[in-house]
Design a protein around this motif. Structure first.
Motif, PDB file in Angstrom:
ATOM      1  N   TYR A 203      67.690   4.646   7.680  1.00 29.83           N
ATOM      2  CA  TYR A 203      69.085   4.249   7.797  1.00 29.83           C
ATOM      3  C   TYR A 203      69.966   5.440   7.408  1.00 29.83           C
ATOM      4  O   TYR A 203      69.750   6.072   6.383  1.00 29.83           O
ATOM      5  CB  TYR A 203      69.320   3.062   6.860  1.00 29.83           C
ATOM      6  CG  TYR A 203      70.719   2.519   6.807  1.00 29.83           C
ATOM      7  CD1 TYR A 203      71.097   1.446   7.605  1.00 29.83           C
ATOM      8  CD2 TYR A 203      71.654   3.042   5.915  1.00 29.83           C
ATOM      9  CE1 TYR A 203      72.373   0.909   7.515  1.00 29.83           C
ATOM     10  CE2 TYR A 203      72.928   2.510   5.826  1.00 29.83           C
ATOM     11  CZ  TYR A 203      73.290   1.452   6.630  1.00 29.83           C
ATOM     12  OH  TYR A 203      74.555   0.932   6.544  1.00 29.83           O
TER      13      TYR A 203
ATOM     14  N   HIS B 267      62.531  -1.239  15.913  1.00 28.62           N
ATOM     15  CA  HIS B 267      63.800  -0.915  15.256  1.00 28.62           C
ATOM     16  C   HIS B 267      64.215  -2.148  14.454  1.00 28.62           C
ATOM     17  O   HIS B 267      64.362  -3.245  14.991  1.00 28.62           O
ATOM     18  CB  HIS B 267      64.874  -0.572  16.300  1.00 28.62           C
ATOM     19  CG  HIS B 267      66.227  -0.361  15.698  1.00 28.62           C
ATOM     20  ND1 HIS B 267      66.601   0.822  15.101  1.00 28.62           N
ATOM     21  CD2 HIS B 267      67.319  -1.195  15.604  1.00 28.62           C
ATOM     22  CE1 HIS B 267      67.846   0.734  14.670  1.00 28.62           C
ATOM     23  NE2 HIS B 267      68.299  -0.501  14.967  1.00 28.62           N
TER      24      HIS B 267
ATOM     25  N   PHE C 150      71.538  -7.577   8.331  1.00 26.13           N
ATOM     26  CA  PHE C 150      72.970  -7.841   8.201  1.00 26.13           C
ATOM     27  C   PHE C 150      73.187  -8.745   6.984  1.00 26.13           C
ATOM     28  O   PHE C 150      72.423  -9.682   6.753  1.00 26.13           O
ATOM     29  CB  PHE C 150      73.513  -8.563   9.428  1.00 26.13           C
ATOM     30  CG  PHE C 150      73.427  -7.786  10.698  1.00 26.13           C
ATOM     31  CD1 PHE C 150      74.559  -7.168  11.231  1.00 26.13           C
ATOM     32  CD2 PHE C 150      72.235  -7.667  11.387  1.00 26.13           C
ATOM     33  CE1 PHE C 150      74.483  -6.452  12.422  1.00 26.13           C
ATOM     34  CE2 PHE C 150      72.152  -6.954  12.576  1.00 26.13           C
ATOM     35  CZ  PHE C 150      73.273  -6.341  13.094  1.00 26.13           C
TER      36      PHE C 150
ATOM     37  N   SER D 264      65.925   9.904  15.396  1.00 25.41           N
ATOM     38  CA  SER D 264      65.563   8.486  15.564  1.00 25.41           C
ATOM     39  C   SER D 264      64.855   8.292  16.886  1.00 25.41           C
ATOM     40  O   SER D 264      64.848   9.179  17.747  1.00 25.41           O
ATOM     41  CB  SER D 264      66.808   7.618  15.484  1.00 25.41           C
ATOM     42  OG  SER D 264      67.661   7.871  16.595  1.00 25.41           O
TER      43      SER D 264
ATOM     44  N   ASN E 259      71.385  -1.236   4.362  1.00 21.82           N
ATOM     45  CA  ASN E 259      70.152  -0.450   4.413  1.00 21.82           C
ATOM     46  C   ASN E 259      68.937  -1.340   4.122  1.00 21.82           C
ATOM     47  O   ASN E 259      68.815  -1.900   3.041  1.00 21.82           O
ATOM     48  CB  ASN E 259      70.231   0.682   3.383  1.00 21.82           C
ATOM     49  CG  ASN E 259      69.147   1.720   3.609  1.00 21.82           C
ATOM     50  OD1 ASN E 259      68.166   1.479   4.306  1.00 21.82           O
ATOM     51  ND2 ASN E 259      69.329   2.890   3.005  1.00 21.82           N
TER      52      ASN E 259
ATOM     53  N   ARG F  86      76.074  -4.474   8.484  1.00 23.49           N
ATOM     54  CA  ARG F  86      74.745  -3.859   8.422  1.00 23.49           C
ATOM     55  C   ARG F  86      74.542  -3.201   7.060  1.00 23.49           C
ATOM     56  O   ARG F  86      75.426  -2.506   6.565  1.00 23.49           O
ATOM     57  CB  ARG F  86      74.587  -2.800   9.525  1.00 23.49           C
ATOM     58  CG  ARG F  86      74.546  -3.346  10.941  1.00 23.49           C
ATOM     59  CD  ARG F  86      74.308  -2.189  11.904  1.00 23.49           C
ATOM     60  NE  ARG F  86      74.206  -2.568  13.283  1.00 23.49           N
ATOM     61  CZ  ARG F  86      75.204  -2.518  14.157  1.00 23.49           C
ATOM     62  NH1 ARG F  86      76.405  -2.082  13.756  1.00 23.49           N
ATOM     63  NH2 ARG F  86      75.026  -2.861  15.412  1.00 23.49           N
TER      64      ARG F  86
ATOM     65  N   LYS G 199      74.504  10.843  14.786  1.00 25.00           N
ATOM     66  CA  LYS G 199      75.303   9.618  14.729  1.00 25.00           C
ATOM     67  C   LYS G 199      74.637   8.646  13.752  1.00 25.00           C
ATOM     68  O   LYS G 199      73.498   8.855  13.313  1.00 25.00           O
ATOM     69  CB  LYS G 199      75.460   8.994  16.113  1.00 25.00           C
ATOM     70  CG  LYS G 199      74.179   8.435  16.692  1.00 25.00           C
ATOM     71  CD  LYS G 199      74.452   7.707  18.003  1.00 25.00           C
ATOM     72  CE  LYS G 199      73.196   7.009  18.513  1.00 25.00           C
ATOM     73  NZ  LYS G 199      73.457   6.251  19.757  1.00 25.00           N
ATOM     74  N   MET G 200      75.333   7.595  13.466  1.00 27.36           N
ATOM     75  CA  MET G 200      74.833   6.633  12.489  1.00 27.36           C
ATOM     76  C   MET G 200      73.686   5.829  13.073  1.00 27.36           C
ATOM     77  O   MET G 200      73.808   5.246  14.155  1.00 27.36           O
ATOM     78  CB  MET G 200      75.954   5.685  12.040  1.00 27.36           C
ATOM     79  CG  MET G 200      75.543   4.726  10.937  1.00 27.36           C
ATOM     80  SD  MET G 200      75.107   5.622   9.415  1.00 27.36           S
ATOM     81  CE  MET G 200      74.488   4.294   8.414  1.00 27.36           C
ATOM     82  N   HIS G 201      72.577   5.818  12.353  1.00 24.04           N
ATOM     83  CA  HIS G 201      71.429   4.991  12.719  1.00 24.04           C
ATOM     84  C   HIS G 201      71.419   3.772  11.783  1.00 24.04           C
ATOM     85  O   HIS G 201      71.214   3.913  10.576  1.00 24.04           O
ATOM     86  CB  HIS G 201      70.128   5.810  12.579  1.00 24.04           C
ATOM     87  CG  HIS G 201      68.912   5.088  13.080  1.00 24.04           C
ATOM     88  ND1 HIS G 201      67.880   4.714  12.254  1.00 24.04           N
ATOM     89  CD2 HIS G 201      68.575   4.687  14.331  1.00 24.04           C
ATOM     90  CE1 HIS G 201      66.935   4.115  12.969  1.00 24.04           C
ATOM     91  NE2 HIS G 201      67.353   4.093  14.244  1.00 24.04           N
ATOM     92  N   TRP G 202      71.656   2.600  12.338  1.00 21.51           N
ATOM     93  CA  TRP G 202      71.939   1.417  11.535  1.00 21.51           C
ATOM     94  C   TRP G 202      70.703   0.663  11.044  1.00 21.51           C
ATOM     95  O   TRP G 202      70.835  -0.388  10.425  1.00 21.51           O
ATOM     96  CB  TRP G 202      72.822   0.454  12.321  1.00 21.51           C
ATOM     97  CG  TRP G 202      74.182   1.006  12.616  1.00 21.51           C
ATOM     98  CD1 TRP G 202      74.653   1.460  13.803  1.00 21.51           C
ATOM     99  CD2 TRP G 202      75.251   1.163  11.680  1.00 21.51           C
ATOM    100  NE1 TRP G 202      75.942   1.895  13.686  1.00 21.51           N
ATOM    101  CE2 TRP G 202      76.339   1.726  12.388  1.00 21.51           C
ATOM    102  CE3 TRP G 202      75.407   0.897  10.314  1.00 21.51           C
ATOM    103  CZ2 TRP G 202      77.554   2.009  11.791  1.00 21.51           C
ATOM    104  CZ3 TRP G 202      76.618   1.178   9.723  1.00 21.51           C
ATOM    105  CH2 TRP G 202      77.679   1.732  10.451  1.00 21.51           C
ATOM    106  N   GLY G 203      69.522   1.177  11.323  1.00 24.14           N
ATOM    107  CA  GLY G 203      68.330   0.467  10.871  1.00 24.14           C
ATOM    108  C   GLY G 203      67.211   1.423  10.514  1.00 24.14           C
ATOM    109  O   GLY G 203      67.453   2.580  10.159  1.00 24.14           O
TER     110      GLY G 203
ATOM    111  N   GLU H 265      66.827  -3.990  11.590  1.00 22.54           N
ATOM    112  CA  GLU H 265      68.124  -3.986  10.915  1.00 22.54           C
ATOM    113  C   GLU H 265      68.275  -5.251  10.058  1.00 22.54           C
ATOM    114  O   GLU H 265      67.656  -6.278  10.343  1.00 22.54           O
ATOM    115  CB  GLU H 265      69.281  -3.936  11.926  1.00 22.54           C
ATOM    116  CG  GLU H 265      69.346  -2.663  12.727  1.00 22.54           C
ATOM    117  CD  GLU H 265      70.548  -2.653  13.677  1.00 22.54           C
ATOM    118  OE1 GLU H 265      71.439  -3.522  13.524  1.00 22.54           O
ATOM    119  OE2 GLU H 265      70.591  -1.780  14.560  1.00 22.54           O
TER     120      GLU H 265
END
Length: 323
Positions: free
Chosen positions: A187, A283, A287, A321, A294, A292, A199-203, A285
């Protein structure tokens, strides 16, 4: 026949018969009766003061027995109050602390009864003080038991909710360690495999061969099992309640369907590379209240301390990623 009495008369030098006057007889009779009555009254009075009748002795024994029972009752209440105080202490300082509930103040636990005199009907007896004091203690003890009972009911409910919460919160990895090739990406800010832009990797990406089992990380209900979300390909979303939702993306195929209830550790799908994916992986994630967070903090149910430290180290690497 009454005896005839005589007296010697010196003047006549002869014995004369004693003649008792009727008034004198009545006087003596009256004095005798009066003396008898006074003696009888005195006897009855003294007997009533110093000599007990069988009924009085029975009542006295009964009264002594009642006093003994009150003493025993007070001792039992002493023991009950000690036990209840111990339970109240554990309730405030252990149970309520653990379940994050406010302690019950002593004023509420030990409050008496205000207003009208509840014990007026117990006044006016030889042992009224003992009876009233015991009745007050018993009423207060009963009230404390009611307060404690309600508190324990609340604790039981909190425990049940806590147990449900602990079962619902995602707490294991979606892919078993022995099935992993590697923990590919964590994350945070990562390099996009297609654009090479950070960029942001959300998981978290768990790299594994196609067809590797994927497991539900907590109890919940499947709210999505489709390809309707852009980039995720075949994916599953599980609503765990309490604001938690977990997402499993890029699946090869499903093993569950929408609205199905699942348990932690239950097989829900298989690793694939559908959607916007560079290689087979899961992948994952989490919430919380639609935000979202970590997932690294939610593996306490399946990893040892050493395994978690290794996972944490790999997840912190700013690599590329897989989606």
């Amino acid at each position: 026949m009454s005896k005839v009495k005589y007296y010697y008369d010196p003047e006549s030098l002869s014995y004369r018969k004693i003649e008792r006057k009727k008034r004198t007889t009545l006087k003596y009779a009256f004095m005798f009766l009066l003396g008898s009555a006074l003696f009888g009254f005195l006897f009855v009075f003294l007997a009533s003061q110093y000599v007990e009748s069988p009924k009085e002795r029975a009542l006295k024994r009964e009264l002594q027995n009642v006093q003994l029972q009150f003493q025993l009752l007070n001792r039992k209440m002493d023991e009950a109050e000690t036990v209840l105080a111990n339970v109240a202490d554990r309730d405030n300082n252990i149970y309520r602390v653990f379940f994050e509930a406010n302690p019950i103040p002593d004023e509420q636990r030990k409050a008496g009864f205000g207003g009208i005199n509840r014990y007026k009907n117990l006044e006016g007896f030889d042992n009224s003080k003992l009876i009233i004091a015991t009745s007050k203690r018993l009423d207060i003890l009963q009230k404390q038991i009611v307060v404690q009972s309600k508190s324990l009911d609340e604790i039981a409910k909190l425990a049940e909710e806590k147990e449900k919460l602990l079962e619902a919160i995602p707490a294991i990895q979606p892919v078993k360690n022995e099935d992993l090739k590697r923990m590919a990406s964590g994350y945070g800010m990562r390099s996009d495999p297609f654009t090479k832009v950070r960029k942001m990797h959300w998981g978290m990406d768990f790299s594994a061969p196609k067809g590797t089992p994927i497991y539900a990380t907590g109890d919940g209900v499947v709210v999505r099992a489709d390809e309707g979300a852009i980039g995720y390909g075949k994916h599953i979303r599980i609503d765990h309640g309490y604001g938690y939702v977990s997402l499993y993306a890029h699946l090869f195929k499903y093993n569950v369907k929408k609205n199905q209830k699942v348990k932690r550790g239950e097989l829900i799908g298989f690793v694939g590379s559908t959607g916007r994916s560079e290689a087979p992986h899961c992948h994952y994630e989490i919430f919380k209240d639609d935000v979202r967070i970590n997932p690294i903090n939610f593996y306490y149910g399946s990893l040892t301390a050493e395994e978690f430290n290794e996972l944490l180290e790999n997840a912190s690497l700013e690599n590329q990623s897989l989606d």
